[in-house]
Structures are given as C-alpha cells and as structure tokens.
Design a protein around this motif. Structure first.
Motif, short mmCIF file in Angstrom:
data_model
loop_
_atom_site.label_atom_id
_atom_site.label_comp_id
_atom_site.label_asym_id
_atom_site.label_seq_id
_atom_site.Cartn_x
_atom_site.Cartn_y
_atom_site.Cartn_z
N ASN A 167 0.86 -1.17 0.00
CA ASN A 167 0.00 0.00 0.00
C ASN A 167 0.91 1.23 0.00
O ASN A 167 2.12 1.11 0.18
N SER A 168 0.32 2.38 -0.24
CA SER A 168 1.10 3.61 -0.07
C SER A 168 0.42 4.45 0.99
O SER A 168 -0.81 4.56 1.01
N LEU A 169 1.22 4.98 1.89
CA LEU A 169 0.69 5.82 2.97
C LEU A 169 0.87 7.30 2.66
O LEU A 169 0.65 8.15 3.52
N GLY A 170 1.31 7.61 1.43
CA GLY A 170 1.45 9.01 1.04
C GLY A 170 2.58 9.71 1.78
O GLY A 170 3.43 9.07 2.40
N CYS A 171 2.57 11.01 1.69
CA CYS A 171 3.63 11.80 2.30
C CYS A 171 2.98 13.02 2.97
O CYS A 171 1.78 13.21 2.86
N PRO A 172 3.76 13.85 3.64
CA PRO A 172 3.16 15.01 4.30
C PRO A 172 2.36 15.89 3.33
O PRO A 172 1.45 16.59 3.75
N ALA A 173 2.68 15.82 2.04
CA ALA A 173 1.93 16.66 1.09
C ALA A 173 0.53 16.13 0.82
O ALA A 173 -0.41 16.89 0.65
N CYS A 174 0.38 14.81 0.77
CA CYS A 174 -0.96 14.29 0.43
C CYS A 174 -1.78 13.86 1.64
O CYS A 174 -2.96 13.57 1.50
N ARG A 175 -1.19 13.83 2.80
CA ARG A 175 -1.93 13.34 3.96
C ARG A 175 -3.04 14.26 4.49
O ARG A 175 -4.07 13.77 4.91
N PRO A 176 -2.82 15.58 4.50
CA PRO A 176 -3.86 16.45 5.09
C PRO A 176 -5.25 16.23 4.49
O PRO A 176 -6.23 16.11 5.22
N ARG A 177 -5.32 16.12 3.17
CA ARG A 177 -6.62 15.92 2.52
C ARG A 177 -7.26 14.60 2.96
O ARG A 177 -8.45 14.52 3.23
N PHE A 178 -6.39 13.60 3.05
CA PHE A 178 -6.88 12.29 3.48
C PHE A 178 -7.35 12.34 4.94
O PHE A 178 -8.40 11.82 5.29
N LYS A 179 -6.55 13.00 5.77
CA LYS A 179 -6.90 13.06 7.19
C LYS A 179 -8.25 13.74 7.39
O LYS A 179 -9.01 13.35 8.28
N GLN A 180 -8.52 14.73 6.55
CA GLN A 180 -9.81 15.41 6.63
C GLN A 180 -10.96 14.43 6.40
O GLN A 180 -11.92 14.37 7.18
N ALA A 181 -10.81 13.66 5.33
CA ALA A 181 -11.86 12.69 4.99
C ALA A 181 -12.00 11.65 6.10
O ALA A 181 -13.11 11.27 6.49
N LEU A 182 -10.86 11.23 6.63
CA LEU A 182 -10.88 10.21 7.69
C LEU A 182 -11.51 10.77 8.96
O LEU A 182 -12.32 10.11 9.60
N SER A 183 -11.15 11.99 9.30
CA SER A 183 -11.69 12.60 10.52
C SER A 183 -13.20 12.73 10.44
O SER A 183 -13.89 12.55 11.45
N ALA A 184 -13.69 13.03 9.25
CA ALA A 184 -15.13 13.14 9.09
C ALA A 184 -15.79 11.80 9.43
O ALA A 184 -16.78 11.74 10.17
N LEU A 185 -15.22 10.70 8.93
CA LEU A 185 -15.77 9.39 9.22
C LEU A 185 -15.66 9.06 10.72
O LEU A 185 -16.58 8.54 11.32
N LEU A 186 -14.51 9.42 11.30
CA LEU A 186 -14.29 9.10 12.71
C LEU A 186 -15.27 9.85 13.62
O LEU A 186 -15.71 9.32 14.64
N ALA A 187 -15.60 11.07 13.23
CA ALA A 187 -16.55 11.83 14.02
C ALA A 187 -17.90 11.11 14.03
O ALA A 187 -18.54 10.96 15.07
N ARG A 260 0.57 0.72 8.92
CA ARG A 260 1.49 0.01 9.79
C ARG A 260 1.50 0.67 11.16
O ARG A 260 1.21 1.84 11.29
N GLY A 261 1.84 -0.12 12.15
CA GLY A 261 1.70 0.31 13.54
C GLY A 261 2.64 1.41 14.02
O GLY A 261 2.63 1.76 15.18
N LEU A 262 3.45 1.96 13.16
CA LEU A 262 4.40 2.97 13.62
C LEU A 262 4.12 4.28 12.88
O LEU A 262 3.70 4.28 11.73
N ASP A 263 4.40 5.37 13.56
CA ASP A 263 4.06 6.67 12.99
C ASP A 263 4.95 7.08 11.82
O ASP A 263 4.58 7.90 11.01
N TYR A 264 6.15 6.53 11.79
CA TYR A 264 7.13 7.14 10.88
C TYR A 264 7.00 6.77 9.41
O TYR A 264 7.71 7.28 8.57
N TYR A 265 6.10 5.87 9.08
CA TYR A 265 6.04 5.43 7.69
C TYR A 265 5.52 6.48 6.71
O TYR A 265 4.61 7.24 7.01
N THR A 266 6.12 6.50 5.52
CA THR A 266 5.65 7.34 4.42
C THR A 266 5.63 6.45 3.18
O THR A 266 6.32 5.44 3.12
N ARG A 267 4.84 6.82 2.23
CA ARG A 267 4.78 6.09 0.95
C ARG A 267 4.62 4.58 1.13
O ARG A 267 3.77 4.14 1.87
#
Ligand code: ATP
Ligand code: MG
Length: 428
Positions: A167-187, A260-267
C-alpha cells in the motif's frame, strides 16, 4: 514432572537444541541473501534511551503507549528494551555520521526485541526479528528490492504460502486531505470506537486504522483509503513499485487497508502475510520512512526497511523442514581406563579436524555403548578395549553395511581423517 523453583518470565521462551538448528538455517539463508545484495551487518544495543523510541515510533502507537519495557536506571535515566530495530539503526547512522561520505547504506541485523503484549502463539514478549534497511535511496527501486528479498528468502526456505500486501501511505503533502476525509468518518463513528481510539481520533487519526479491537475494525470498514488521495509524486512512486514487482515476477496484492503500527512510515508500506499461523498472519512488515532520519536530528535522508518476525518464520519453516540435526560421524566405544584415555585423545584430535565424534566418559559396558551409538544415529563405531590395546589394532564398524575392518592403533587419527574427509565411500 518436577519444576524448577524459578521459571521463565511469562511471554519469554527458550529456543532449545532441536529448534536452534532451524533458526541457524534461517539465519544462514538470510545472511547469504543479504550479503549477495550488498547489505552489511550492524549490531545495535538492546537498550536505548526511552526518548528515541517515543519520538520515532510515535506517542500514540500501541508500542509506545502500552508495550515497552521501560525503567529508570539507578541514576534515574529512562531506558527502554528495544521494541524494534529501525530507530536504533537510524540513531547509529546519524551518530556515526554514516551519511557523510555516501548516504547510501544497506544494513541488516538479527536479534531480540521486547514488547509487553498478551502472549499467545506467534506473539511473545521477547521475540526476534531479522531486519534490513536501505538508507539514502529515494527511488522506488529500494522498495522493490526489499520486497523481492523477502519473497526470495521465503522461497529459499520453502515457504510458499505467502502474499505480499502493499500500500502507499502518502507523504506530508498528500496526507492532510486524506486526514480530513478520515476525521469526518471518525466523528460519525465515534460511539463505536474503543477508548484508545477516541483519544487517537483527534491527535492521530491514522492510528485508528491500525487498531485491532473488533469494534474499531468494523467501524473502519467504510474508511477512505489513503491510496485514493496520493499526490502525483507519491502516485508515480507507487506505480513504479507495482510495475517493477510485476516485471520481476513478484506477486503482490494492493491492500488499501494496510497501515502500519508505527508513525514514521511514508509512501510504500508492505506486509508479508501467511495463512499458516492462524491469527498472527503477518510474518514480516516494513515500509518507507523518509522523514525519520531528519526528525531524529540527522540530515534529510530517505530510508526504507523491513522486519521479519523470526519466531513466526521459524514456526512456519518447521512445518515443512525437518530440523536437520547433524549426528556425530563416529562413536568411539572404549572399555577400561587405558583405552578410554586413548579414545579421548583420538576424539579431541578428530574434533579439531572437523570430524564429529561421540563417546561415553564413564564406565559403560560395550552393549550400553553400542546402544548409545545407535541412538545417536552414527554411521560408524570404533571399538577399543584391552584386547585391541594388546593386539595393536582397533575395529572400525560400519553400522549400516554391518562390515568391519581393522586399523593399526598408531594410525587411527590419520586413517580416520583420510577416510572421513576423502574416501567417505570406499571404507568398509
Ligand atoms: P502485529 O500486527 O502482529 O502485532 P506488528 O505490526 O506489531 O505485528 P511489526 O512491528 O511490523 O509488527 O514487526 C514486524 C514483524 O515482527 C511482524 O510482522 C511479526 O511477524 C513480528 N512480531 C511483532 N510483534 C511480535 C511479537 N510480540 N511476537 C512475535 N513476533 C512479533
Ligand atoms: Mg503489534
């Protein structure tokens, strides 16, 4: 059965002779493969300052929140038994300025890790990992190489029932948009989440995707997939990874739910899964961590690595590979103390020449010694007693062929070295 007063710590285990042969086989196979691809061994300490793991693995992860063995030493320093190897290797890479001449480095390391989890089959509190890391390569070829190495290692160990999930976990550039969508679901799903995830959902929403609690898994079924939110650079990186895997004939499965269970992963993130172990399906996991070296105070050096669960791999390999214990080449049966002294001398001389012998150091009957020889599975027995000492010749018996021949006492060591090393098939 009697038990010792003091037993193993819960979740720890002994790896006994009979198992260690298989562990060594796995180690040799892995090391041979790594060395062929230019990886060098690095050995890092078992303990580090707690802060190293807290900062690299991430405060909101299961490992840092609940699994680390952390204690204050006598001076009050907070220390932790390593739960994984990547953080220490990064620390070492930075500390020794290994990036200075050529940032590209490939490492492997094998050793114990410690996590205080609930013990069960395939899950221990001291477990072992086989770890490989590539520093300084941003290109997707590094990702492909590591996945290929995993595939190859498993194949060489006759473990074929595995799938590479990528899978790809993206990078700091593409994550904010994804996090927004995810946060909406989590709420929306908040009422279904466990208490850990309720806390994580605002601080670190990605973590919720990796929660193992069934309620959270269910709630996350409709979660958006990061891979649908990748920026152009991450997207092209990922397609090169999958294209090259196809080109090299490495089967893979794009798993949009894999985080993956660790914070540091990208891509790129990947996991090798198998059906052989029931619930503990991941036998190896890894991914890219391009920001980690920089965040630990080093230069911005991209990196990627994997860790194989050695215990789980050994359990799978044991299903189809016998342990391969090496029986001694020769049993020396001696009768009487003068003969035993001579036998011991021969036994050590042969051992020093790479010929494995077994003998009994006590005063057993010939019958008892022959029984021992049979039990040990040796092919040949040398018999020396009083009459042999008198006659000056000993008897070498071939157990399978049921033949025997005499050897002059003065020539025993030389004759045996020659027969076992060169003329294995011509002796009687
Ligand atoms: P899991 O999802 O099984 O908890 P993980 O994501 O925590 O695994 P990683 O940190 O990716 O594990 O470690 C890599 C590999 O190490 C895992 O795929 C697994 O095979 C092995 N491993 C992890 N924790 C344990 C453990 N407690 N006992 C034995 N092996 C383990
Ligand atoms: Mg885990």
């Amino acid at each position: 059965m009697s038990q010792p007063d003091i037993q193993l710590i819960r979740g720890f285990k002994d790896i006994l002779p009979g198992e260690t042969e298989l562990w060594q086989l796995i180690e040799r196979t892995a090391i041979g493969l790594f060395e062929d691809f230019g990886y060098r061994e690095i050995r890092i300490p078992i303990m580090e300052k707690t802060e190293l793991f807290a900062r690299s693995i991430g405060e909101d992860t299961d490992i840092v929140e609940k699994e680390m063995y952390t204690f204050a030493d006598r001076k009050g320093d907070q220390l932790t038994l390593r739960p994984e190897a990547t953080a220490s290797i990064c620390r070492s890479y930075i500390q020794h300025k290994m990036y200075a001449q050529d940032p590209v480095r490939k490492f492997y390391t094998i050793g114990p890790m410690f996590r205080r989890e609930r013990p069960q089959k395939g899950r221990y509190r001291q477990f072992y990992q086989i770890d490989a890391e590539i520093f300084g390569v941003a290109a997707p070829y590094a990702d492909v190489e590591l996945i290929l190495l995993l595939r190859t290692l498993f194949e060489r160990l006759n473990v074929t029932d595995t799938t590479a999930h990528v899978n790809s976990l993206g990078c700091p550039a593409c994550r904010p948009r994804f996090k927004q969508a995810l946060s909406a679901l989590l709420a929306e799903a908040a009422s279904a989440l466990c208490s850990d995830c309720l806390r994580r959902k605002d601080r670190n929403p990605l973590r919720v995707m990796d929660c193992k609690v069934p309620g959270c898994r269910e709630a996350m079924k409709g979660a958006p997939a990061i891979i649908d939110y990748l920026c152009d650079a991450c997207s092209s990186h990922f397609s090169t990874v999958t294209d090259m895997l196809t080109r090299l004939g490495v089967p893979y499965h794009v798993d949009k739910q894999l985080v993956r269970g660790l914070d540091y992963y990208t891509r790129t993130a990947f996991e090798i899964q198998t059906g052989a172990l029931g619930a503990q399906s991941a036998v190896a996991g890894g991914g890219r961590y391009d920001g980690l070296v920089g965040s630990l105070g080093g230069p911005e050096v991209p990196a990627i690595g994997f860790a194989i669960g050695f215990d789980r791999l050994a359990e799978i390999v044991a299903l189809n590979t016998p342990a391969g214990v090496r029986p001694p080449d020769l049993y020396i049966a001696a009768l009487g103390e003068p003969a035993r002294k001579l036998a011991f001398e021969w036994s050590t001389a042969l051992g020093l020449n790479g010929i494995g012998t077994a003998m009994d150091y006590g005063d057993k009957s010939l019958k008892a010694q022959m029984k021992q020889a049979n039990r040990a599975g040796v092919g040949r027995v040398l018999i020396v007693g009083e009459s042999e000492l008198e006659s000056g010749t000993v008897v070498l018996r071939n157990m399978a062929a049921k033949t025997q021949r005499d050897i002059p006492i003065a020539a025993v060591v030389d004759t045996l070295i020659e027969t076992f090393t060169k003329k294995e098939h011509s002796i009687g």
